[in-house]
Write a protein that holds these residues in place. Structure first.
Motif, mmCIF file in Angstrom:
data_model
loop_
_atom_site.group_PDB
_atom_site.id
_atom_site.type_symbol
_atom_site.label_atom_id
_atom_site.label_comp_id
_atom_site.label_asym_id
_atom_site.label_seq_id
_atom_site.Cartn_x
_atom_site.Cartn_y
_atom_site.Cartn_z
ATOM 1 N N ALA A 150 19.895 74.378 58.941
ATOM 2 C CA ALA A 150 19.225 74.254 57.643
ATOM 3 C C ALA A 150 20.143 74.699 56.506
ATOM 4 N N MET A 151 20.920 75.767 56.758
ATOM 5 C CA MET A 151 21.801 76.277 55.700
ATOM 6 C C MET A 151 22.935 75.303 55.416
ATOM 7 N N LEU A 152 23.504 74.694 56.450
ATOM 8 C CA LEU A 152 24.595 73.741 56.245
ATOM 9 C C LEU A 152 24.091 72.462 55.585
ATOM 10 N N SER A 153 22.895 72.031 55.937
ATOM 11 C CA SER A 153 22.316 70.851 55.282
ATOM 12 C C SER A 153 22.070 71.126 53.800
ATOM 13 N N CYS A 154 21.607 72.330 53.501
ATOM 14 C CA CYS A 154 21.409 72.711 52.102
ATOM 15 C C CYS A 154 22.737 72.783 51.365
ATOM 16 N N ALA A 155 23.776 73.272 52.051
ATOM 17 C CA ALA A 155 25.102 73.344 51.417
ATOM 18 C C ALA A 155 25.619 71.961 51.067
ATOM 19 N N LEU A 156 25.415 70.998 51.959
ATOM 20 C CA LEU A 156 25.835 69.622 51.642
ATOM 21 C C LEU A 156 25.092 69.093 50.426
ATOM 22 N N LEU A 157 23.815 69.406 50.348
ATOM 23 C CA LEU A 157 23.013 68.927 49.217
ATOM 24 C C LEU A 157 23.478 69.559 47.906
ATOM 25 N N VAL A 158 23.779 70.852 47.931
ATOM 26 C CA VAL A 158 24.122 71.572 46.702
ATOM 27 C C VAL A 158 25.545 71.283 46.254
ATOM 28 N N PHE A 159 26.498 71.283 47.200
ATOM 29 C CA PHE A 159 27.912 71.225 46.837
ATOM 30 C C PHE A 159 28.514 69.823 46.883
ATOM 31 N N ALA A 160 27.884 68.877 47.566
ATOM 32 C CA ALA A 160 28.458 67.532 47.688
ATOM 33 C C ALA A 160 27.632 66.472 46.965
ATOM 34 N N LEU A 161 26.321 66.469 47.179
ATOM 35 C CA LEU A 161 25.492 65.399 46.619
ATOM 36 C C LEU A 161 25.031 65.702 45.195
ATOM 37 N N TRP A 162 24.690 66.948 44.916
ATOM 38 C CA TRP A 162 24.199 67.288 43.580
ATOM 39 C C TRP A 162 25.218 67.019 42.477
ATOM 40 N N PRO A 163 26.511 67.348 42.636
ATOM 41 C CA PRO A 163 27.470 67.012 41.572
ATOM 42 C C PRO A 163 27.565 65.522 41.284
ATOM 43 N N CYS A 164 27.413 64.684 42.318
ATOM 44 C CA CYS A 164 27.454 63.233 42.085
ATOM 45 C C CYS A 164 26.275 62.782 41.225
ATOM 46 N N LEU A 165 25.090 63.317 41.517
ATOM 47 C CA LEU A 165 23.915 62.969 40.716
ATOM 48 C C LEU A 165 24.063 63.490 39.291
ATOM 49 N N LEU A 166 24.597 64.695 39.153
ATOM 50 C CA LEU A 166 24.739 65.277 37.816
ATOM 51 C C LEU A 166 25.752 64.501 36.986
ATOM 52 N N GLN A 167 26.814 64.024 37.617
ATOM 53 C CA GLN A 167 27.790 63.206 36.893
ATOM 54 C C GLN A 167 27.172 61.891 36.443
ATOM 55 N N ARG A 168 26.342 61.284 37.300
ATOM 56 C CA ARG A 168 25.652 60.053 36.909
ATOM 57 C C ARG A 168 24.685 60.320 35.772
ATOM 58 N N LEU A 169 24.009 61.456 35.814
ATOM 59 C CA LEU A 169 23.099 61.832 34.729
ATOM 60 C C LEU A 169 23.865 62.127 33.448
ATOM 61 N N ARG A 170 25.052 62.671 33.589
ATOM 62 C CA ARG A 170 25.888 62.986 32.433
ATOM 63 C C ARG A 170 26.286 61.730 31.686
ATOM 64 N N GLY A 171 26.560 60.649 32.418
ATOM 65 C CA GLY A 171 26.964 59.407 31.773
ATOM 66 C C GLY A 171 25.797 58.539 31.336
ATOM 67 N N GLY A 172 24.688 58.573 32.090
ATOM 68 C CA GLY A 172 23.563 57.696 31.793
ATOM 69 C C GLY A 172 22.517 58.287 30.881
ATOM 70 N N ALA A 173 22.349 59.601 30.923
ATOM 71 C CA ALA A 173 21.327 60.255 30.094
ATOM 72 C C ALA A 173 21.857 61.593 29.613
ATOM 73 N N PRO A 174 22.720 61.598 28.590
ATOM 74 C CA PRO A 174 23.336 62.858 28.139
ATOM 75 C C PRO A 174 22.322 63.897 27.668
ATOM 76 N N GLY A 175 21.240 63.460 27.039
ATOM 77 C CA GLY A 175 20.240 64.412 26.571
ATOM 78 C C GLY A 175 19.571 65.148 27.716
ATOM 79 N N HIS A 176 19.230 64.431 28.771
ATOM 80 C CA HIS A 176 18.615 65.055 29.935
ATOM 81 C C HIS A 176 19.627 65.914 30.695
ATOM 82 N N PHE A 177 20.906 65.554 30.623
ATOM 83 C CA PHE A 177 21.933 66.324 31.317
ATOM 84 C C PHE A 177 21.971 67.758 30.803
ATOM 85 N N THR A 178 21.909 67.938 29.486
ATOM 86 C CA THR A 178 21.924 69.287 28.915
ATOM 87 C C THR A 178 20.709 70.083 29.362
#
Length: 294
Positions: free
Chosen positions: A198-226
């Motif tokens: 469970a801890m390793l699965s959470c680590a993948l979600l936090v450190f690998a997948l979440w930055p990709c989503l945040l970068q997409r949000l940064r480019g597509g919806a800057p207001g929501h990104f902040t």
């Protein structure tokens, strides 16, 4: 200006090397400083724009705090691995749907990645992680707990230092490997193999997948990104404060320094910047030479 004893202006000086002139080699005339240029192409930063960009650094620091908080809850048997797995699954599905919604239409001639391919990748990773969880659980049995905690702290610090904040999708290999190594170290100190999984699965979600989503949000919806960055910072401080109030105070101080104080120093110190350019600089070739590489 030329040195003393330079010839009179009867013979005009020319800035050439191929012609013999009655002047010393280090001679320059009064026109030398006329071509002086100061702060050419200087970019003027605005405070709140810098704060918005620095929010990414604070958000990543908060992600580390959230991961440590979850580990503390699991180590103290306040959070079951089943709850963490189901919560991670729900967050992963919601994030995947949002990532697909924010994705730009594929370019001509490029085949988009299918949902089946994404499902296969996730299934392979989860299968291997679940299968190796008993091994990872006993990986650091011969190492003292203090050493494991020290290694995890160093690796998380390396993750923050090497993280590609300008373009975090996908995360850098050094940064991601450091975070996963720290996750393995911490997960090996949990009670059972399911906790490790469970801890390793959470680590993948936090450190690998979440930055990709945040970068997409940064480019597509800057207001929501902040707003998302601010929300993650609040959750990180609040979660850490529930188990370690002193750590939460240090965390809040670090976030304030990174997101508010450092941008202020950058904007204030920019007025003292003084770059000079002139004829003494190296020549810059602006010709497009890409055709020579073909």
């Amino acid at each position: 200006m030329g040195p003393e004893g330079a010839p009179s202006a009867a013979v005009p000086w020319r800035k050439v090397l191929w012609e013999r002139q009655p002047y010393p080699d280090n001679y320059v005339d009064q026109r030398f400083l006329e071509e002086l240029r100061r702060n050419e192409g200087l970019r003027q930063y605005r405070y709140w724009a810098v704060v918005r960009e620095a929010g990414f650094v604070g958000e990543q620091l908060s992600c580390v705090a959230i991961f440590i908080t979850l580990w503390l809850y699991m180590e103290q048997s306040l959070l079951s691995p089943e709850t963490l797995l189901w919560s991670s699954l729900v967050c992963a599905l919601l994030g995947y749907g949002l990532h697909r919604a924010l994705s730009a239409p594929p370019q001509t001639g490029c085949e988009p990645r299918t949902r089946l391919a994404d499902l296969q990748s996730a299934a392979i990773f989860l299968s291997f992680t679940f299968g190796f969880s008993p091994v990872l659980k006993t990986l650091t049995e011969s190492v003292s707990t203090d050493t494991v905690h020290a290694m995890a702290a160093v690796m998380l610090l390396a993750h923050l230092v090497t993280f590609p904040y300008a373009r975090p999708a996908p995360p850098g290999s050094v940064s991601l490997n450091a975070a996963l190594f720290a996750s393995v170290c911490l997960a090996s100190r949990l009670p059972g193999a399911l906790h490790t999984f469970a801890m390793l699965s959470c680590a993948l979600l936090v450190f690998a997948l979440w930055p990709c989503l945040l970068q997409r949000l940064r480019g597509g919806a800057p207001g929501h990104f902040t707003a998302v960055c601010a929300g993650v910072c609040v959750v990180g401080v609040a979660g850490l404060g529930s188990r370690c109030p002193a750590g939460a105070a240090l965390m809040a101080l670090a976030l304030g320094s990174v997101t508010l104080l450092c941008p202020l120093l950058l904007v204030r110190l920019q007025r003292h910047k003084d770059n000079i350019q002139g004829p003494w600089d190296e020549a810059e070739i602006h010709e497009e030479l890409g055709h020579l590489a073909q």
